[in-house]
Design a protein around this motif. Sequence first.
Motif, short mmCIF file in Angstrom:
data_model
loop_
_atom_site.label_atom_id
_atom_site.label_comp_id
_atom_site.label_asym_id
_atom_site.label_seq_id
_atom_site.Cartn_x
_atom_site.Cartn_y
_atom_site.Cartn_z
N ARG A 47 -4.37 1.75 -8.85
CA ARG A 47 -5.36 2.13 -7.71
C ARG A 47 -6.24 0.91 -7.46
O ARG A 47 -6.51 0.73 -6.10
CB ARG A 47 -6.39 3.20 -8.65
N ALA B 274 0.52 3.75 -3.18
CA ALA B 274 -0.13 5.05 -2.91
C ALA B 274 0.84 5.99 -3.64
O ALA B 274 0.47 7.01 -4.60
CB ALA B 274 -0.22 5.46 -1.40
N LEU C 163 -4.12 -0.77 -4.95
CA LEU C 163 -4.08 -0.12 -3.69
C LEU C 163 -5.32 -0.31 -2.69
O LEU C 163 -5.07 -0.72 -1.59
CB LEU C 163 -3.97 1.32 -4.03
N ALA D 51 0.89 -1.10 0.03
CA ALA D 51 0.06 -0.05 -0.03
C ALA D 51 0.91 1.36 -0.04
O ALA D 51 0.56 2.17 -0.66
CB ALA D 51 -0.74 0.04 1.22
N LYS D 52 2.05 1.26 0.62
CA LYS D 52 2.68 2.42 0.59
C LYS D 52 3.51 2.84 -0.64
O LYS D 52 3.43 3.81 -0.91
CB LYS D 52 3.78 2.11 1.79
N ARG E 12 -10.01 3.73 3.53
CA ARG E 12 -9.12 3.94 2.56
C ARG E 12 -9.36 3.26 1.16
O ARG E 12 -9.49 3.88 0.08
CB ARG E 12 -7.62 3.93 3.00
N GLN F 232 -10.55 4.80 -2.40
CA GLN F 232 -10.13 4.48 -3.69
C GLN F 232 -11.05 3.80 -4.70
O GLN F 232 -11.25 3.92 -6.02
CB GLN F 232 -8.85 3.45 -3.41
N VAL G 158 0.06 5.58 -7.51
CA VAL G 158 -1.23 5.97 -7.86
C VAL G 158 -1.21 7.51 -7.91
O VAL G 158 -1.90 8.28 -8.82
CB VAL G 158 -2.41 5.83 -6.82
N GLU G 159 -0.22 8.27 -7.19
CA GLU G 159 -0.33 9.77 -7.15
C GLU G 159 0.46 10.24 -8.24
O GLU G 159 0.28 11.23 -8.86
CB GLU G 159 0.63 10.26 -5.79
N TYR H 30 -5.17 -1.92 0.87
CA TYR H 30 -6.08 -1.30 1.92
C TYR H 30 -7.09 -2.35 2.52
O TYR H 30 -7.26 -2.40 3.82
CB TYR H 30 -6.53 -0.05 1.48
N GLN I 102 -7.53 -1.46 6.38
CA GLN I 102 -7.81 0.11 6.17
C GLN I 102 -8.93 0.59 5.20
O GLN I 102 -9.10 0.89 4.07
CB GLN I 102 -6.64 0.65 5.55
#
Length: 141
Positions: A75, A62, A78, A58-59, A90, A94, A65-66, A82, A87
């Motif tokens: 995405r 992210a 991700l 996930a780290k 989150r 997404q 995806v950015e 999550y 999570q």
Amino acid sequence: MTGDFNGYPATGGVAPDRWASALHLFDEGAGVPHEETTAERWERARLLFEAKDYIGAAKLLAAVVEEVPEQTGPRLLLARAYYHSAQLRRAEEQLREIVERNPVEHYAHLMLGRTLQRQGRRDEADTWLRMAAAFSGESTP
């Protein structure tokens, strides 16, 4: 000789992050740091996800995806990372973004329904699950 000489995990294989970074060990010569590309981060995140390191994946995802927000694949992975790391808010964010960008993305509808179910929001989840079933051609109850 020690049992951990080469840094292998207990499962007998090379850790995914070590394997991904080793792929470029000699690209630019010894001592020259290699700046990881978006594609390489994506690949390393996939390896971490497959190894069930959902938080690590996930780290990385992210950041991917950015960098490429228009891409559905990173995405969606991700959101899955999550989801598997609990999570859920989150994951929901997404998945809603995916559905907004691509309203016929069947799997995002299904995952959003499952994510809402897991949060105890069953009535809201049912709507998304019915839509997912309709997209996949399944009959709805």
